[in-house]
Design an enzyme around this catalytic site. Structure first.
Site, PDB file in Angstrom:
ATOM      1  N   CYS A  71      -8.093  32.681   1.463  1.00 42.10           N
ATOM      2  CA  CYS A  71      -6.667  32.827   1.782  1.00 42.10           C
ATOM      3  C   CYS A  71      -6.050  33.959   0.960  1.00 42.10           C
ATOM      4  O   CYS A  71      -6.242  34.022  -0.255  1.00 42.10           O
ATOM      5  CB  CYS A  71      -5.961  31.513   1.460  1.00 42.10           C
ATOM      6  SG  CYS A  71      -4.198  31.634   1.688  1.00 42.10           S
ATOM      7  N   CYS A  77       0.698  30.652  -3.509  1.00 43.34           N
ATOM      8  CA  CYS A  77       1.501  29.584  -2.911  1.00 43.34           C
ATOM      9  C   CYS A  77       1.059  28.269  -3.535  1.00 43.34           C
ATOM     10  O   CYS A  77      -0.029  28.171  -4.082  1.00 43.34           O
ATOM     11  CB  CYS A  77       1.355  29.571  -1.389  1.00 43.34           C
ATOM     12  SG  CYS A  77       0.296  28.298  -0.732  1.00 43.34           S
ATOM     13  N   CYS A  80      -3.164  25.253  -1.759  1.00 44.77           N
ATOM     14  CA  CYS A  80      -4.581  24.893  -1.882  1.00 44.77           C
ATOM     15  C   CYS A  80      -5.118  25.047  -3.300  1.00 44.77           C
ATOM     16  O   CYS A  80      -5.783  26.022  -3.615  1.00 44.77           O
ATOM     17  CB  CYS A  80      -5.411  25.750  -0.939  1.00 44.77           C
ATOM     18  SG  CYS A  80      -5.114  25.353   0.773  1.00 44.77           S
ATOM     19  N   CYS A 157      -1.652  30.030   7.734  1.00 43.72           N
ATOM     20  CA  CYS A 157      -2.124  29.138   6.683  1.00 43.72           C
ATOM     21  C   CYS A 157      -3.431  28.528   7.152  1.00 43.72           C
ATOM     22  O   CYS A 157      -3.483  27.909   8.220  1.00 43.72           O
ATOM     23  CB  CYS A 157      -1.083  28.061   6.413  1.00 43.72           C
ATOM     24  SG  CYS A 157      -1.716  26.787   5.318  1.00 43.72           S
ATOM     25  N   TYR A 308       6.229  -0.344   4.526  1.00 38.20           N
ATOM     26  CA  TYR A 308       6.308   1.118   4.646  1.00 38.20           C
ATOM     27  C   TYR A 308       5.544   1.528   5.922  1.00 38.20           C
ATOM     28  O   TYR A 308       4.566   2.257   5.860  1.00 38.20           O
ATOM     29  CB  TYR A 308       5.729   1.822   3.417  1.00 38.20           C
ATOM     30  CG  TYR A 308       6.243   1.299   2.092  1.00 38.20           C
ATOM     31  CD1 TYR A 308       7.416   1.825   1.527  1.00 38.20           C
ATOM     32  CD2 TYR A 308       5.591   0.280   1.416  1.00 38.20           C
ATOM     33  CE1 TYR A 308       7.891   1.341   0.322  1.00 38.20           C
ATOM     34  CE2 TYR A 308       6.065  -0.215   0.211  1.00 38.20           C
ATOM     35  CZ  TYR A 308       7.209   0.323  -0.342  1.00 38.20           C
ATOM     36  OH  TYR A 308       7.681  -0.160  -1.538  1.00 38.20           O
ATOM     37  N   ASP A 381       1.791   0.939   2.170  1.00 35.63           N
ATOM     38  CA  ASP A 381       1.508   2.370   2.367  1.00 35.63           C
ATOM     39  C   ASP A 381       2.763   3.162   1.973  1.00 35.63           C
ATOM     40  O   ASP A 381       3.407   3.793   2.809  1.00 35.63           O
ATOM     41  CB  ASP A 381       1.134   2.609   3.843  1.00 35.63           C
ATOM     42  CG  ASP A 381       0.659   4.046   4.090  1.00 35.63           C
ATOM     43  OD1 ASP A 381       0.575   4.829   3.122  1.00 35.63           O
ATOM     44  OD2 ASP A 381       0.397   4.375   5.253  1.00 35.63           O
ATOM     45  N   CYS A 408      -0.967   7.839  -1.395  1.00 34.84           N
ATOM     46  CA  CYS A 408      -1.166   9.295  -1.376  1.00 34.84           C
ATOM     47  C   CYS A 408      -1.001   9.877  -2.781  1.00 34.84           C
ATOM     48  O   CYS A 408      -0.978  11.093  -2.945  1.00 34.84           O
ATOM     49  CB  CYS A 408      -0.221   9.960  -0.390  1.00 34.84           C
ATOM     50  SG  CYS A 408       1.488   9.536  -0.663  1.00 34.84           S
TER      51      CYS A 408
HETATM   52  C1  LIG Z   1       3.228   7.207   3.525  1.00 41.02           C
HETATM   53  S1  LIG Z   1       4.283   6.785   4.835  1.00 41.02           S
HETATM   54  C2  LIG Z   1       3.353   5.569   5.692  1.00 41.02           C
HETATM   55  C3  LIG Z   1       3.741   5.341   7.114  1.00 41.02           C
HETATM   56  C4  LIG Z   1       2.785   4.532   7.967  1.00 41.02           C
HETATM   57  N1  LIG Z   1       2.168   3.436   7.268  1.00 41.02           N
HETATM   58  C5  LIG Z   1       1.743   5.437   8.595  1.00 41.02           C
HETATM   59  O1  LIG Z   1       0.573   5.336   8.269  1.00 41.02           O
HETATM   60  O2  LIG Z   1       2.145   6.275   9.420  1.00 41.02           O
HETATM   61  C6  LIG Z   1       5.533   5.935   4.006  1.00 41.02           C
HETATM   62  C7  LIG Z   1       6.637   5.405   4.908  1.00 41.02           C
HETATM   63  O3  LIG Z   1       7.529   4.642   4.098  1.00 41.02           O
HETATM   64  C8  LIG Z   1       8.854   4.877   4.505  1.00 41.02           C
HETATM   65  N2  LIG Z   1       9.675   4.508   3.345  1.00 41.02           N
HETATM   66  C9  LIG Z   1       9.966   5.255   2.250  1.00 41.02           C
HETATM   67  N3  LIG Z   1      10.648   4.527   1.354  1.00 41.02           N
HETATM   68  C10 LIG Z   1      10.781   3.285   1.897  1.00 41.02           C
HETATM   69  C11 LIG Z   1      11.368   2.080   1.429  1.00 41.02           C
HETATM   70  N4  LIG Z   1      11.966   2.012   0.237  1.00 41.02           N
HETATM   71  N5  LIG Z   1      11.325   1.001   2.209  1.00 41.02           N
HETATM   72  C12 LIG Z   1      10.710   1.053   3.441  1.00 41.02           C
HETATM   73  N6  LIG Z   1      10.133   2.178   3.929  1.00 41.02           N
HETATM   74  C13 LIG Z   1      10.172   3.270   3.166  1.00 41.02           C
HETATM   75  C14 LIG Z   1       8.862   6.325   4.910  1.00 41.02           C
HETATM   76  O4  LIG Z   1       9.915   6.598   5.789  1.00 41.02           O
HETATM   77  C15 LIG Z   1       7.495   6.470   5.577  1.00 41.02           C
HETATM   78  O5  LIG Z   1       7.583   6.198   6.948  1.00 41.02           O
END
Ligand SMILES: C[S@@+](CC[C@H](N)C(=O)[O-])C[C@H]1O[C@@H](n2cnc3c(N)ncnc32)[C@H](O)[C@@H]1O
Length: 482
Positions: A71, A77, A80, A157, A308, A381, A408
């Site tokens: 790159c 940037c 990576c 990119c 989440y 998640d 993540c």
């Molecule tokens: C890493 S993503 C996971 C989404 C889903 N599990 C997927 O695999 O597509 C985290 C999600 O949590 C939501 N989020 C962030 N803070 C939150 C909270 N305090 N309560 C509920 N959801 C939340 C975000 O909008 C996002 O959609």
């Protein structure tokens, strides 16, 4: 050790961001893009009382795992951080980073399984976010340099989808024709702050984040995008004139195309709109979701709480084999997508989606479901900051048998797992290691999923299984009193 000093040293370790670590003059020195075993010439950029930071000037003895990054803006940037490492070794580095986080942050020795990789190491991203900045050299479209608000100009990119160069070219043409300015953070002036793009099964959702919805020339922008892109696309304006780092403002205006698009994964039809979260790498996502389904291992008696839950794809996948699945998500549009998805997949009787914060909804929900059902599995998640303490506490208080955590960010994952297991606790308002503890959970699986090849980022799947013999004994922690 002094700022600006040039030194020669050997890299002895690896930091949690994939950077090299040197130990010199009793100091730990963090040097990005340097690999373990390499002898480097470096400049000291910053010295604090605890550590120093440096920049590689020359690699004198390259490591065997080093490769040439292709790159043109590599190291410039903030993207990576690991493109200079052979791919197999990138995976090893990420496995080590995760194991180190568990050890250092939570005091836990975990067996990190070999990382799962995707189909492609390059061109895998289906999602792009490009800040647009006004500078003394004109309008710049690109990515932020690491830890800065300076945008580095890019034309393409290598980890993003092949349409990236065409999107940038289209916006450059539009900017020139209509004298459109990028955002000036100092006086908060300009026309366009960001360009974002999501690809859903070959359809693009393009959004221009603007300061004023009456921006000129949008009909022509649609025309240029049609010329440049060989994809079906939608164009949104998002109005954001707030003085924050949050990408989107509240108002979205659909100028062209469909408001959302439908895809299919693991037999589930899903819909993604402009605000819905989606995983950036389809092939790894598919492998991760099926591993989550296997880890949950639901049957007709199992209630799955998907905390989440985003646009609800995983909720639906889990609902298929379960008694029911309950999603909790903060973004209204994502919850609407999740409700539509339940209908579309004929799972409406098995899925219930809640709109709101997990920290507000999950504690009561878990308690109610616990009282009614014998088998509960909670899937977490969360975003990078991890789970709220109230979420962790609710899981502990209600003796949840199985917790499947998708993360993540290894550091917040290690913290939350430490709290769940009991190796960490909240003491005097601070999270601290506990010397003698009876583990509440066994960490039965830790496996990285390389969702973000060539970068320092990694997705991790963790499975926690309740250790039965101490059910009900665990009342003594400060966490339990929060
Ligand atoms: C890493 S993503 C996971 C989404 C889903 N599990 C997927 O695999 O597509 C985290 C999600 O949590 C939501 N989020 C962030 N803070 C939150 C909270 N305090 N309560 C509920 N959801 C939340 C975000 O909008 C996002 O959609």
């Amino acid at each position: 050790m002094k700022k600006n000093e040039e030194r020669v040293g050997v890299v002895v370790g690896l930091g949690s961001n994939g950077e090299g670590i040197l130990k010199e003059d009793g100091m730990v020195v963090f040097v990005p893009f340097a690999l373990v075993g390499e002898k480097i010439r470096y400049r000291v950029l910053k010295v604090t009382s605890k550590c120093a930071y440096g920049k590689v000037l020359e690699v004198l003895t390259p490591a065997e795992i080093r490769v040439r990054a292709n790159c043109p803006v590599f190291t410039k940037c903030g993207g990576c951080n690991l493109q200079h490492v052979k791919y197999f070794n990138q995976l090893k580095i990420k496995e080590d980073i995760i194991a180190n986080c568990f050890k250092k942050i939570a005091g836990l020795s975990v067996d990190v399984k070999p990382a799962v990789k995707g189909d492609d190491e390059f061109r895998y991203r289906n999602k792009l976010q490009l800040p647009v900045q006004e500078t003394s050299n004109g309008t710049v479209i690109g990515f932020y340099a690491e830890n800065s608000h300076r945008v580095v100009q890019i034309d393409d990119c290598l980890i993003n989808a092949p349409w990236t160069a065409n999107v940038i070219k289209a916006f450059k043409t539009y900017f020139e024709e209509f004298n459109i300015k990028g955002y000036n953070e100092l006086d908060k002036s300009g026309d366009v702050r960001e360009i974002t793009v999501k690809e859903v099964k070959g359809n693009l959702i393009v959004t221009a984040v603007v300061l004023n919805e009456n921006i000129r020339g949008t009909d022509r922008l649609i025309y240029i995008l049609k010329e440049q892109l060989k994809y079906t696309f939608s164009l949104y304006l998002n109005v954001n004139n707030t003085d924050t780092n949050v990408v989107y403002g509240e108002k979205f205006i659909l100028l062209y195309g469909s408001p959302d698009y439908t895809g299919e994964m693991l037999g589930i039809k899903y819909k993604i709109g402009v605000r819905s979260f989606m995983q950036v790498n389809n092939s790894v996502c598919c492998k991760l979701y099926s591993a989550v389904r296997d880890a949950v291992d639901a049957d007709d008696d199992t209630v799955v709480i998907d905390a989440y839950s985003g646009a609800g794809l995983m909720t639906a996948l889990l609902a298929k084999n379960a008694k029911k699945a309950i999603g909790i998500e903060i973004i209204p549009e994502a919850v609407k997508c999740a409700d539509d998805l339940a209908l579309k997949n004929n799972l409406q009787n098995k899925i219930c989606n809640h709109l709101g914060k997990c920290e507000d909804i999950l504690p009561n929900l878990v308690k109610e479901e616990r009282e009614k059902n014998s088998k509960i599995c909670v899937v977490l998640d969360p975003p990078r900051k991890g789970c709220a303490i109230s979420v962790i506490k609710a899981l502990i208080d209600n003796d949840i048998d199985k917790i499947v955590y998708v993360s993540c960010l290894p550091s917040t994952l290690a913290r939350d797992v430490g709290l769940l297991v009991g190796s960490l606790d909240v003491i005097d308002g601070e999270i601290k290691k506990v010397a003698d503890y009876k583990p509440r959970y066994e960490v039965s699986l830790v496996r990285p999923y390389d969702m973000f090849a060539n970068t320092k980022h990694v997705e991790t799947l963790v499975c926690l299984t309740k250790i039965k013999d101490i059910i009900g004994e665990d009342a003594g922690s400060a966490l339990a009193d929060i």
